[in-house]
Scaffold this motif. Sequence first.
Motif, PDB file in Angstrom:
ATOM      1  N   TYR B 185      36.957  -8.431  31.899  1.00 26.09           N
ATOM      2  CA  TYR B 185      35.664  -7.743  31.969  1.00 26.09           C
ATOM      3  C   TYR B 185      35.826  -6.331  31.413  1.00 26.09           C
ATOM      4  CZ  TYR B 185      37.768  -5.625  36.084  1.00 26.09           C
ATOM      5  OH  TYR B 185      38.620  -4.974  36.936  1.00 26.09           O
ATOM      6  N   ASP B 186      37.061  -5.936  31.254  1.00 23.93           N
ATOM      7  CA  ASP B 186      37.357  -4.617  30.723  1.00 23.93           C
ATOM      8  C   ASP B 186      37.459  -4.740  29.205  1.00 23.93           C
ATOM      9  OD1 ASP B 186      38.851  -2.393  29.733  1.00 23.93           O
ATOM     10  OD2 ASP B 186      39.523  -2.000  31.780  1.00 23.93           O
ATOM     11  N   GLN B 187      36.613  -4.000  28.533  1.00 27.98           N
ATOM     12  CA  GLN B 187      36.552  -4.126  27.090  1.00 27.98           C
ATOM     13  C   GLN B 187      37.884  -3.826  26.409  1.00 27.98           C
ATOM     14  OE1 GLN B 187      34.003  -1.981  23.729  1.00 27.98           O
ATOM     15  NE2 GLN B 187      32.874  -2.430  25.580  1.00 27.98           N
ATOM     16  N   THR B 188      38.597  -2.837  26.913  1.00 28.41           N
ATOM     17  CA  THR B 188      39.860  -2.485  26.280  1.00 28.41           C
ATOM     18  C   THR B 188      40.835  -3.652  26.375  1.00 28.41           C
ATOM     19  OG1 THR B 188      40.683  -1.520  28.335  1.00 28.41           O
ATOM     20  CG2 THR B 188      39.594  -0.043  26.799  1.00 28.41           C
ATOM     21  N   ALA B 189      40.821  -4.329  27.512  1.00 24.80           N
ATOM     22  CA  ALA B 189      41.729  -5.457  27.693  1.00 24.80           C
ATOM     23  C   ALA B 189      41.443  -6.536  26.653  1.00 24.80           C
ATOM     24  CB  ALA B 189      41.588  -6.033  29.098  1.00 24.80           C
ATOM     25  N   LYS B 190      40.172  -6.808  26.462  1.00 27.66           N
ATOM     26  CA  LYS B 190      39.767  -7.827  25.503  1.00 27.66           C
ATOM     27  C   LYS B 190      40.211  -7.468  24.099  1.00 27.66           C
ATOM     28  CE  LYS B 190      35.458  -8.470  26.468  1.00 27.66           C
ATOM     29  NZ  LYS B 190      34.071  -8.888  26.715  1.00 27.66           N
TER      30      LYS B 190
END
Lengths: 332, 332
Positions: B185-190
């Motif tokens: 849900y964390d954009q950076t992770a994606k």
Amino acid sequence: MKTIRDVAKNAGVSPATVSRVLNNKGYVSEEKKKRIEKVIQEMGFEPNQVARGLAKKTSNTLALIVSDITNPFFPELAKGAEYIARSHGYSLLLGNTKGVDNESNDYIKILMNKYIDGVIIATHDIDSQLLEKHRETPMVILEMENEIENACTIKVDNIQGSVTATEHLISVGCKKIAHIYGPLYDQTAKERLKGYQEVIRAHDEYKELTVPGDFTIDGGISAVRELLDEHPDIDGLFAGNDLMAVGVIKELSRLKIRVPEDIAVCGFDGIYLTKVFSPEITTIEQPIYEMGELAAEKLIDRIKNPHLNSEHIELKTKLVIRQSSNRNKLSL
Amino acid sequence: MKTIRDVAKNAGVSPATVSRVLNNKGYVSEEKKKRIEKVIQEMGFEPNQVARGLAKKTSNTLALIVSDITNPFFPELAKGAEYIARSHGYSLLLGNTKGVDNESNDYIKILMNKYIDGVIIATHDIDSQLLEKHRETPMVILEMENEIENACTIKVDNIQGSVTATEHLISVGCKKIAHIYGPLYDQTAKERLKGYQEVIRAHDEYKELTVPGDFTIDGGISAVRELLDEHPDIDGLFAGNDLMAVGVIKELSRLKIRVPEDIAVCGFDGIYLTKVFSPEITTIEQPIYEMGELAAEKLIDRIKNPHLNSEHIELKTKLVIRQSSNRNKLSL
DNA sequence: CTGAAAGCGCTTACAG
DNA sequence: CTGAAAGCGCTTACAG
């Protein structure tokens, strides 16, 4: 924005009456009170804090002045303080004094002009004359016994902690225990040194081996080098704070000296890093988060009751044994 | 406290005129201006910010909302932001959303009631509806491309950074490279996951090996265990952030797996810990402090000019090679 | 128990 | 160029 006038109009009363229920102060008939509360609810009215501040010479905000929020000691403190502040309806202003060109002098002036209700001081580089000048401001001062009147002081029993650290190294079988002390203008550094000395002097078979450091990681690195030059045979090292302990262990690892097998290491403070580092570091833990909470609580007490006397609180430390000194399997 | 009236009296003018020179606004004869400035000097007068705030609907304070100031990413950010804020005459309010029972909802309301001039949002757990509702407030949002109109967004090129990280591990001779990704849900992770995948898919001889983590140290520890269960032969590991990289290395050291000899490790973020840890950790460095500065600068721009459009800033990352992946002497 | 009025200290049209 | 006046939104004696 809705104002107190709007609420008054809708409730069919005067603004003064609304203010009375908002502040829970003065007499208001149960009936009107109910009615006003209902209207406030419905309108989603929130009093304007700035207007309230001007009228009451209050801002509902606290300030926390640290030397450098980047030092891992402070975020934990800040978190505790912010939590309590918020729970009591205060906000927390953050100030870093380190690397500030304008004297921290300005800092307090700014706070005054904003009607900051109280300040927590967690830095040593603050002019005590300055504090003296603002004696009317509720203050709590951390890690620094100060003679400021009207202030509350919170610190840890450094001497006791450092006695415990040194005795721990002895108990773990160390024969030559050195201490890296922090800058001596810093009261905590002085006290920790003293605790170490007390223990060493009480034991004939131990010798005082000290070297100065500066409470930073790099300081720990250079200090341990200096130490090993003169005393290559030390087997126990008590660093005046955790940051230096980290530096020490890094340098020892570079030199292929094993921790704790060759040298057992203990720090002081209980910052997060000690738990996380590899090897995990034995330390004298201060209740940092709790100190932040306590500081905020005491500050709020003082704000509500400005006539409180000075108060000096001393908290207990706790020895936390971790890998860096865990020689149980080795000691005889 | 001295007021503007006192100054006016001493200078033989009206408060309005004093206000004009204080704000450098409107016409004042040179002569009176000089005189007033002198009086201000002599009296050491400082305008009351609360009164000014009420009149101008302004507070000269910024807020920084983080999820947890205790996460080492944030103090650095906060320091940069506070520095710039102060340089421009603003103070910085700190808010932690994590572990807050009252919804962070309340948070913004509080800020509004205090006439906070603008807010920097550096947490993912904030309701975007909420942000939407406060669209009039100048905002800069970190690490989260958001569709909020009127906001400024600052992030790093995560995909590029993660491509660099993966290619680095390849260049250092790794043959089986795994990735621990953060919560999606964390954009950076994606994005970081995506960068890794891009590189791996471009090379036939490499296989995608991924496992989820949660961006914490403990998450890194469990993830690497899981990974080794299934793929005991990996020799390169790219962790989605530095905290997980720390966990990974701790666990590997416990398992007596050597870093970088057996497994080379690379993190992402460039937090202080990576420099300090032993072994020092290779990472994709974000300019954290500078992001804090930039966020405050952009926010102040927006406060001064409320009609600025949305702006999306993407910063470059930098590969910093350290011990945890330094196999130069080993690679063929 | 309640409201009108003055005040907190500054800013800003407005009139001159 | 300058001052008197009203206003920012709330609080708090004061009178009733």
